[in-house]
Write a protein that holds these residues in place. Structure first.
Motif, mmCIF file in Angstrom:
data_model
loop_
_atom_site.group_PDB
_atom_site.id
_atom_site.type_symbol
_atom_site.label_atom_id
_atom_site.label_comp_id
_atom_site.label_asym_id
_atom_site.label_seq_id
_atom_site.Cartn_x
_atom_site.Cartn_y
_atom_site.Cartn_z
ATOM 1 N N ASP A 34 -25.301 7.261 -16.996
ATOM 2 C CA ASP A 34 -25.969 5.961 -16.846
ATOM 3 C C ASP A 34 -24.976 4.901 -16.370
ATOM 4 O O ASP A 34 -25.329 4.005 -15.601
ATOM 5 N N ASP A 35 -23.737 4.991 -16.837
ATOM 6 C CA ASP A 35 -22.701 4.045 -16.426
ATOM 7 C C ASP A 35 -22.090 4.533 -15.111
ATOM 8 O O ASP A 35 -21.442 5.581 -15.081
ATOM 9 N N PRO A 36 -22.274 3.808 -14.018
ATOM 10 C CA PRO A 36 -21.762 4.278 -12.712
ATOM 11 C C PRO A 36 -20.242 4.420 -12.672
ATOM 12 O O PRO A 36 -19.723 5.287 -11.967
ATOM 13 N N VAL A 37 -19.523 3.597 -13.431
ATOM 14 C CA VAL A 37 -18.058 3.697 -13.442
ATOM 15 C C VAL A 37 -17.629 5.002 -14.109
ATOM 16 O O VAL A 37 -16.723 5.699 -13.626
ATOM 17 N N ILE A 38 -18.294 5.350 -15.215
ATOM 18 C CA ILE A 38 -17.995 6.621 -15.879
ATOM 19 C C ILE A 38 -18.339 7.779 -14.952
ATOM 20 O O ILE A 38 -17.636 8.797 -14.911
ATOM 21 N N GLY A 53 -7.192 23.113 -10.148
ATOM 22 C CA GLY A 53 -7.288 23.976 -11.315
ATOM 23 C C GLY A 53 -6.646 23.426 -12.565
ATOM 24 O O GLY A 53 -6.311 24.188 -13.480
ATOM 25 N N LYS A 54 -6.433 22.109 -12.630
ATOM 26 C CA LYS A 54 -5.850 21.510 -13.842
ATOM 27 C C LYS A 54 -6.380 20.096 -14.020
ATOM 28 O O LYS A 54 -6.989 19.507 -13.109
ATOM 29 N N ILE A 55 -6.139 19.568 -15.227
ATOM 30 C CA ILE A 55 -6.657 18.233 -15.566
ATOM 31 C C ILE A 55 -5.954 17.167 -14.735
ATOM 32 O O ILE A 55 -4.732 17.214 -14.514
ATOM 33 N N ILE A 56 -6.716 16.192 -14.296
ATOM 34 C CA ILE A 56 -6.191 15.119 -13.448
ATOM 35 C C ILE A 56 -5.186 14.261 -14.218
ATOM 36 O O ILE A 56 -5.373 13.963 -15.398
ATOM 37 N N PRO A 57 -4.088 13.851 -13.585
ATOM 38 C CA PRO A 57 -3.140 12.945 -14.264
ATOM 39 C C PRO A 57 -3.752 11.544 -14.404
ATOM 40 O O PRO A 57 -4.565 11.122 -13.579
ATOM 41 N N GLU A 58 -3.364 10.859 -15.445
ATOM 42 C CA GLU A 58 -3.933 9.536 -15.716
ATOM 43 C C GLU A 58 -3.659 8.562 -14.571
ATOM 44 O O GLU A 58 -4.469 7.688 -14.270
ATOM 45 N N SER A 59 -2.521 8.708 -13.931
ATOM 46 C CA SER A 59 -2.163 7.787 -12.850
ATOM 47 C C SER A 59 -3.161 7.821 -11.697
ATOM 48 O O SER A 59 -3.358 6.828 -10.998
ATOM 49 N N ALA A 60 -3.822 8.988 -11.499
ATOM 50 C CA ALA A 60 -4.795 9.112 -10.409
ATOM 51 C C ALA A 60 -6.076 8.341 -10.701
ATOM 52 O O ALA A 60 -6.793 7.945 -9.785
ATOM 53 N N ILE A 61 -6.351 8.122 -11.988
ATOM 54 C CA ILE A 61 -7.553 7.372 -12.370
ATOM 55 C C ILE A 61 -7.254 5.879 -12.439
ATOM 56 O O ILE A 61 -8.100 5.039 -12.142
ATOM 57 N N SER A 62 -6.026 5.509 -12.810
ATOM 58 C CA SER A 62 -5.667 4.113 -13.081
ATOM 59 C C SER A 62 -5.517 3.261 -11.827
ATOM 60 O O SER A 62 -5.237 2.056 -11.919
ATOM 61 N N GLN A 63 -5.667 3.842 -10.660
ATOM 62 C CA GLN A 63 -5.510 3.077 -9.419
ATOM 63 C C GLN A 63 -6.621 2.050 -9.236
ATOM 64 O O GLN A 63 -6.442 1.036 -8.587
ATOM 65 N N ASP A 64 -7.772 2.273 -9.798
ATOM 66 C CA ASP A 64 -8.902 1.342 -9.721
ATOM 67 C C ASP A 64 -8.984 0.585 -11.041
ATOM 68 O O ASP A 64 -9.016 1.196 -12.117
ATOM 69 N N SER A 65 -9.043 -0.752 -10.989
ATOM 70 C CA SER A 65 -8.997 -1.568 -12.207
ATOM 71 C C SER A 65 -10.207 -1.314 -13.118
ATOM 72 O O SER A 65 -10.061 -1.241 -14.340
ATOM 73 N N ASP A 66 -11.388 -1.207 -12.518
ATOM 74 C CA ASP A 66 -12.591 -0.969 -13.336
ATOM 75 C C ASP A 66 -12.507 0.374 -14.046
ATOM 76 O O ASP A 66 -12.799 0.483 -15.243
ATOM 77 N N LYS A 67 -12.109 1.385 -13.312
ATOM 78 C CA LYS A 67 -11.993 2.717 -13.903
ATOM 79 C C LYS A 67 -10.879 2.751 -14.940
ATOM 80 O O LYS A 67 -10.997 3.420 -15.977
ATOM 81 N N LYS A 68 -9.774 2.017 -14.689
ATOM 82 C CA LYS A 68 -8.661 1.999 -15.636
ATOM 83 C C LYS A 68 -9.088 1.387 -16.963
ATOM 84 O O LYS A 68 -8.745 1.890 -18.047
ATOM 85 N N GLN A 69 -9.851 0.292 -16.892
ATOM 86 C CA GLN A 69 -10.290 -0.372 -18.123
ATOM 87 C C GLN A 69 -11.183 0.549 -18.958
ATOM 88 O O GLN A 69 -10.979 0.690 -20.165
ATOM 89 N N ILE A 70 -12.166 1.183 -18.296
ATOM 90 C CA ILE A 70 -13.085 2.085 -19.006
ATOM 91 C C ILE A 70 -12.336 3.294 -19.537
ATOM 92 O O ILE A 70 -12.553 3.729 -20.676
ATOM 93 N N PHE A 71 -11.414 3.799 -18.751
ATOM 94 C CA PHE A 71 -10.676 4.993 -19.159
ATOM 95 C C PHE A 71 -9.786 4.701 -20.365
ATOM 96 O O PHE A 71 -9.647 5.527 -21.270
ATOM 97 N N ASP A 72 -9.195 3.511 -20.398
ATOM 98 C CA ASP A 72 -8.373 3.123 -21.555
ATOM 99 C C ASP A 72 -9.236 3.031 -22.808
ATOM 100 O O ASP A 72 -8.800 3.434 -23.901
ATOM 101 N N GLU A 73 -10.442 2.518 -22.646
ATOM 102 C CA GLU A 73 -11.356 2.423 -23.793
ATOM 103 C C GLU A 73 -11.749 3.822 -24.281
ATOM 104 O O GLU A 73 -11.867 4.068 -25.485
ATOM 105 N N ILE A 74 -11.968 4.742 -23.345
ATOM 106 C CA ILE A 74 -12.350 6.119 -23.703
ATOM 107 C C ILE A 74 -11.225 6.803 -24.479
ATOM 108 O O ILE A 74 -11.456 7.479 -25.485
ATOM 109 N N LYS A 75 -9.995 6.600 -24.042
ATOM 110 C CA LYS A 75 -8.853 7.244 -24.714
ATOM 111 C C LYS A 75 -8.686 6.723 -26.142
ATOM 112 O O LYS A 75 -8.206 7.450 -27.023
ATOM 113 N N SER A 76 -9.093 5.485 -26.359
ATOM 114 C CA SER A 76 -8.902 4.877 -27.684
ATOM 115 C C SER A 76 -10.001 5.246 -28.668
ATOM 116 O O SER A 76 -9.898 4.917 -29.857
ATOM 117 N N VAL A 77 -11.064 5.929 -28.202
ATOM 118 C CA VAL A 77 -12.139 6.333 -29.102
ATOM 119 C C VAL A 77 -11.601 7.322 -30.128
ATOM 120 O O VAL A 77 -10.927 8.298 -29.783
#
Length: 459
Positions: A34-38, A53-77
């Motif tokens: 439902d959340d387009p950023v997720i 064939g492996k998990i993406i590094p965090e740096s590849a997700i953090s390049q976009d500010s919107d995605k970085k903010q949501i991803f940081d919130e997800i990690k803190s759950v």
């Protein structure tokens, strides 16, 4: 669990567990969120995993500010994926099915609005209903040796016999589920009579038989069963008073408590497809009737369900594949018939007939699990009323190329196994049919179209 929280836990699971990511990345879509950023974050994670064939590094997700903010919130759950893996798996499975169905319904609306092929709507919904994280890895050969051999030794595969003893020997005691079995013959070559005789025997043995006819009406098929079950002359039993009484008595005796059910359904010639078959079979299931075997008379009169290519080879092959898949869906064997082509319908002996003589498409032979050809092998004919058959293809029991025979009663349209010679002889007392010895000096010409080839008696 709320959808917003679950979507974040799905991303957390994908980032922390490669096992979970493997399952989710193969079946989930980014637009399920439902959340387009997720959804974008999931797309990044899934794409990277499929590529490297492996998990993406965090740096590849953090390049976009919107995605970085949501991803940081997800990690803190505060959620331990490893300890709560089974719970997350179950919640994800339920969410997957819910979102898949909703998405399919929305796509179906688009199909309706565009007035395109409405048949694709069923495919969209069926595909959505089948979405699951559970992956069947098939048979692990060495790990399952004991269980597999126990099943083989006990022969617990649900095979459906023809109850023609010699034929059942060829097919290893019966047709297994998810098999397409085809009888090939020339025009007026006893194809429909064979289907009626097989199904008549199966019903008496307690099986639920469905015969789908695209050629004969339901009443005409029922009359064949009247002749088979009574042994009476099919052309006289409805007219003669005494024969009417005998027919009623014979059918009453067959209506025993432990018999199966026989369903005869007529469908429009050249217009019906496997989709129509499926609708009818599901209707039976809604009435708690599970078909043991489905007989189709006959497959060349069907049309493909979705993509008719107007190419006889491709269309008939497609029909054969759809019929075989129908057997998997309803866990039963499919038995159908087809015709010989022009060359095969001429005077060739049965021993010379092969897969190249199948009418319209050799693709039928490539798809079928069992095939037999009905024909004439003069050297083995003893009586006039014999049907010879050759095993053309046999994944069920081998012995390809072997030739054997049936006997048939021309008045009652009853077919007898080669081992039932005495029964066939005595049946003539009821039907009035003759049992003539074949005169091998006489050779009758066949007519093909407007041409007739005459052969001398010495040929």
């Amino acid at each position: 669990m709320e959808a917003e929280l679950l979507e974040r836990l799905i991303i957390k699971g994908c980032y922390e567990s490669d096992q979970y990511l493997t399952l989710v990345s193969t079946i989930f879509k980014s637009d399920y969120f439902d959340d387009p950023v997720i959804g974008k974050i999931f797309s990044d994670i899934s794409t990277h995993f499929k590529s490297f064939g492996k998990i993406i590094p965090e740096s590849a997700i953090s390049q976009d500010s919107d995605k970085k903010q949501i991803f940081d919130e997800i990690k803190s759950v505060d959620f331990d994926v490893a300890k709560n893996y089974d719970y997350l798996y179950q919640e994800t499975e339920a969410y997957l099915k819910e979102k898949a169905v909703k998405t399919a319904i929305l796509e179906s609306v688009d199909v309706i609005n565009s007035k395109k092929n409405f048949g694709s709507i069923r495919l969209l919904l069926e595909d959505a209903m089948c979405k699951s994280l559970k992956v069947d890895l098939g048979l692990e050969y060495f790990k399952n040796i004991g269980d597999r051999l126990r099943r083989a030794f006990s022969n617990d595969v649900k095979r459906i016999p023809t109850y023609f003893p010699q034929l059942d020997e060829y097919i290893n005691s019966g047709f297994p589920p998810y098999t397409l079995n085809i009888i090939i013959s020339r025009i007026h070559g006893h194809k429909s009579s064979f289907l009626a005789n097989v199904s008549a025997r199966q019903v008496i043995e307690g099986h639920n038989v469905v015969i789908l006819s695209l050629e004969m009406s339901e009443i005409m098929y029922a009359q064949r069963y009247d002749g088979i079950y009574s042994g009476l002359n099919i052309n006289r039993m409805y007219l003669d008073k005494n024969l009417k009484i005998q027919l009623m008595k014979a059918l009453s005796k067959k209506a025993i408590s432990n018999k199966g059910n026989l369903f005869i359904k007529e469908l429009p010639t050249g217009k019906a497809s496997v989709n129509d078959f499926r609708i009818y079979l599901r209707e039976l299931q809604m009435r708690h009737i599970e078909p043991s075997i489905v007989l189709c008379d006959y497959m060349n009169l069907m049309k493909p369900s979705y993509r008719a290519k107007m190419d006889m080879y491709s269309d008939v092959k497609e029909i054969a594949e759809e019929l075989r898949a129908l057997g998997l869906e309803f866990n039963c064997p499919i038995l159908s018939v087809s015709q010989l082509n022009r060359i095969g319908s001429d005077d060739l002996p049965l021993s010379a007939l092969d897969i190249v003589h199948i009418s319209e498409s050799m693709g039928t032979g490539a798809t079928a699990d069992f095939m037999a050809i009905f024909g004439d092998e003069a050297d083995m004919r003893t009586y006039e009323n014999e049907i010879h058959y050759k095993i053309l293809k046999n994944r069920l029991g081998g012995r390809v190329g072997e030739i054997n025979k049936f006997y048939y009663d021309a008045n009652s349209l009853t077919i007898y196994d080669v081992s039932e010679l005495d029964s066939w002889r005595s049946a003539s007392l009821v039907s009035g049919d003759q049992r003539k010895i074949h005169d091998k000096k006489i050779s009758m010409p066949r007519t093909l179209g407007k041409k007739s080839r005459k052969r001398s008696d010495d040929e």
